[in-house]
Design a protein around this motif. Structure first.
Motif, PDB file in Angstrom:
ATOM      1  N   UNK A 195      -6.078   1.174   8.842  1.00  0.00           N
ATOM      2  CA  UNK A 195      -7.321   0.878   7.959  1.00  0.00           C
ATOM      3  C   UNK A 195      -8.189   0.045   8.384  1.00  0.00           C
ATOM      4  N   UNK A 196      -9.232  -0.034   7.308  1.00  0.00           N
ATOM      5  CA  UNK A 196     -10.040  -1.205   7.705  1.00  0.00           C
ATOM      6  C   UNK A 196      -9.419  -2.438   7.195  1.00  0.00           C
ATOM      7  N   UNK A 197      -9.838  -3.647   7.345  1.00  0.00           N
ATOM      8  CA  UNK A 197      -9.509  -4.800   6.853  1.00  0.00           C
ATOM      9  C   UNK A 197      -9.108  -4.594   5.355  1.00  0.00           C
ATOM     10  N   UNK A 198     -10.089  -4.134   4.650  1.00  0.00           N
ATOM     11  CA  UNK A 198      -9.947  -4.062   3.419  1.00  0.00           C
ATOM     12  C   UNK A 198      -8.712  -3.033   2.733  1.00  0.00           C
ATOM     13  N   UNK A 199      -8.754  -1.943   3.474  1.00  0.00           N
ATOM     14  CA  UNK A 199      -7.662  -1.173   3.268  1.00  0.00           C
ATOM     15  C   UNK A 199      -6.425  -1.530   3.604  1.00  0.00           C
ATOM     16  N   UNK A 200      -6.454  -2.132   4.891  1.00  0.00           N
ATOM     17  CA  UNK A 200      -5.075  -2.831   5.217  1.00  0.00           C
ATOM     18  C   UNK A 200      -4.337  -3.720   4.019  1.00  0.00           C
ATOM     19  N   UNK A 201      -5.329  -4.522   3.736  1.00  0.00           N
ATOM     20  CA  UNK A 201      -4.761  -5.603   2.593  1.00  0.00           C
ATOM     21  C   UNK A 201      -4.495  -4.859   1.109  1.00  0.00           C
ATOM     22  N   UNK A 202      -5.257  -3.924   0.820  1.00  0.00           N
ATOM     23  CA  UNK A 202      -4.927  -2.845  -0.333  1.00  0.00           C
ATOM     24  C   UNK A 202      -3.542  -2.342  -0.051  1.00  0.00           C
ATOM     25  N   UNK A 203      -3.447  -1.738   1.120  1.00  0.00           N
ATOM     26  CA  UNK A 203      -1.939  -0.920   1.388  1.00  0.00           C
ATOM     27  C   UNK A 203      -0.843  -1.858   1.455  1.00  0.00           C
ATOM     28  N   UNK A 204      -0.819  -3.050   2.021  1.00  0.00           N
ATOM     29  CA  UNK A 204      -0.050  -3.986   2.151  1.00  0.00           C
ATOM     30  C   UNK A 204       0.516  -4.435   0.663  1.00  0.00           C
ATOM     31  N   UNK A 205      -0.559  -4.824  -0.209  1.00  0.00           N
ATOM     32  CA  UNK A 205      -0.268  -5.128  -1.581  1.00  0.00           C
ATOM     33  C   UNK A 205       0.535  -4.093  -2.260  1.00  0.00           C
ATOM     34  N   UNK A 206      -0.058  -2.881  -2.157  1.00  0.00           N
ATOM     35  CA  UNK A 206       0.464  -1.592  -2.887  1.00  0.00           C
ATOM     36  C   UNK A 206       1.736  -1.459  -2.585  1.00  0.00           C
ATOM     37  N   UNK A 207       1.954  -1.541  -1.313  1.00  0.00           N
ATOM     38  CA  UNK A 207       3.273  -1.057  -0.853  1.00  0.00           C
ATOM     39  C   UNK A 207       4.398  -2.136  -1.265  1.00  0.00           C
ATOM     40  N   UNK A 208       4.162  -3.332  -1.534  1.00  0.00           N
ATOM     41  CA  UNK A 208       5.081  -4.285  -1.860  1.00  0.00           C
ATOM     42  C   UNK A 208       5.596  -4.503  -3.018  1.00  0.00           C
ATOM     43  N   UNK A 209       4.926  -3.864  -3.908  1.00  0.00           N
ATOM     44  CA  UNK A 209       5.365  -3.867  -5.467  1.00  0.00           C
ATOM     45  C   UNK A 209       6.327  -2.816  -5.839  1.00  0.00           C
ATOM     46  N   UNK A 210       7.225  -3.280  -6.660  1.00  0.00           N
ATOM     47  CA  UNK A 210       8.211  -2.228  -6.997  1.00  0.00           C
ATOM     48  C   UNK A 210       7.634  -1.112  -7.822  1.00  0.00           C
ATOM     49  N   UNK A 211       8.294   0.250  -7.555  1.00  0.00           N
ATOM     50  CA  UNK A 211       7.731   1.332  -8.097  1.00  0.00           C
ATOM     51  C   UNK A 211       8.808   2.162  -8.771  1.00  0.00           C
ATOM     52  N   UNK A 212       8.364   2.773  -9.942  1.00  0.00           N
ATOM     53  CA  UNK A 212       8.953   3.642 -10.702  1.00  0.00           C
ATOM     54  C   UNK A 212       8.078   5.209 -10.845  1.00  0.00           C
ATOM     55  N   UNK A 213       8.654   6.211 -10.580  1.00  0.00           N
ATOM     56  CA  UNK A 213       8.131   7.249 -10.335  1.00  0.00           C
ATOM     57  C   UNK A 213       9.054   8.386 -11.588  1.00  0.00           C
ATOM     58  N   UNK A 214       7.844   9.015 -12.400  1.00  0.00           N
ATOM     59  CA  UNK A 214       8.283  10.127 -13.344  1.00  0.00           C
ATOM     60  C   UNK A 214       8.164  11.305 -12.623  1.00  0.00           C
ATOM     61  N   UNK A 215       9.425  12.058 -12.577  1.00  0.00           N
ATOM     62  CA  UNK A 215       9.492  13.282 -12.167  1.00  0.00           C
ATOM     63  C   UNK A 215      10.816  14.263 -12.471  1.00  0.00           C
TER      64      UNK A 215
END
Length: 184
Positions: free
Chosen positions: A64-84
């Motif tokens: 992505x762009x520099x800003x999208x890459x930074x967002x993507x890295x931050x987002x994917x580094x955080x623990x996640x819980x999914x309700x399904x």
């Protein structure tokens, strides 16, 4: 007790379908900065499948762009819980909750840690009704969608929720306005 936040992009007429927005670098930077305060993401299945694997792929390939890459890295580094109710296993280590999202979020809220970010329109009425959402970060885009998913459907809340505006931020290049509210 941890703070639970809810953040969403919405149109002037209350629609939040991600396919109708074209986020600017300012919007990506805004939501990236909000993730500095968060150490757990709480998704519904639909939003999870919209966000991942797309952002995981951007983070991995830096496509992505520099800003999208930074967002993507931050987002994917955080623990996640999914309700399904339908997902059984996810390869990326995301924890799956099959029932009682309000009870599960309350347990997570009582554990030590940073803020929990909720990203699910379908779960929002239940979580508001249970008193679990403490703050809202809404980015209003200067457009009228006229269709799509609404932030809240008519009649989805049992009681009116009063909020206190604590901050606003205007994005000059896009005309978007970020509103930060606390539950009263």
């Amino acid at each position: 007790m941890r703070t639970v936040t809810f953040g969403m992009n919405i149109s002037l007429d209350g629609y939040c379908d991600h396919t109708i927005f074209n986020p600017s670098k300012e919007i990506h930077d805004y939501f990236t900065s909000k993730m500095d305060e968060v150490d757990l993401l709480f998704f519904g299945r639909v939003m999870y499948e919209l966000m991942f694997p797309y952002w995981a792929d951007v983070a991995k390939k830096q496509s992505g762009s520099e800003h999208e890459n930074r967002f993507a890295q931050k987002l994917t580094a955080i623990d996640r819980v999914v309700v399904s109710r339908s997902l059984e296993h996810l390869e990326d280590g995301t924890r799956i909750i099959h029932s009682n999202p309000s009870q599960e979020l309350l347990k997570l809220k009582q554990q030590p840690g940073k803020k929990i970010s909720v990203d699910s329109v379908s779960l929002l009425p239940e979580l508001i009704g249970a008193g679990l959402i403490d703050e809202f970060h809404l980015v209003i885009h200067p457009g009228i969608a006229g269709k799509g998913r609404r932030l809240l459907d008519d009649g989805s809340l049992q009681e009116k929720l009063n909020l206190k505006l604590v901050d606003t931020l205007t994005f000059k290049s896009s005309g978007c306005v970020a509103l930060h509210y606390l539950k009263q």
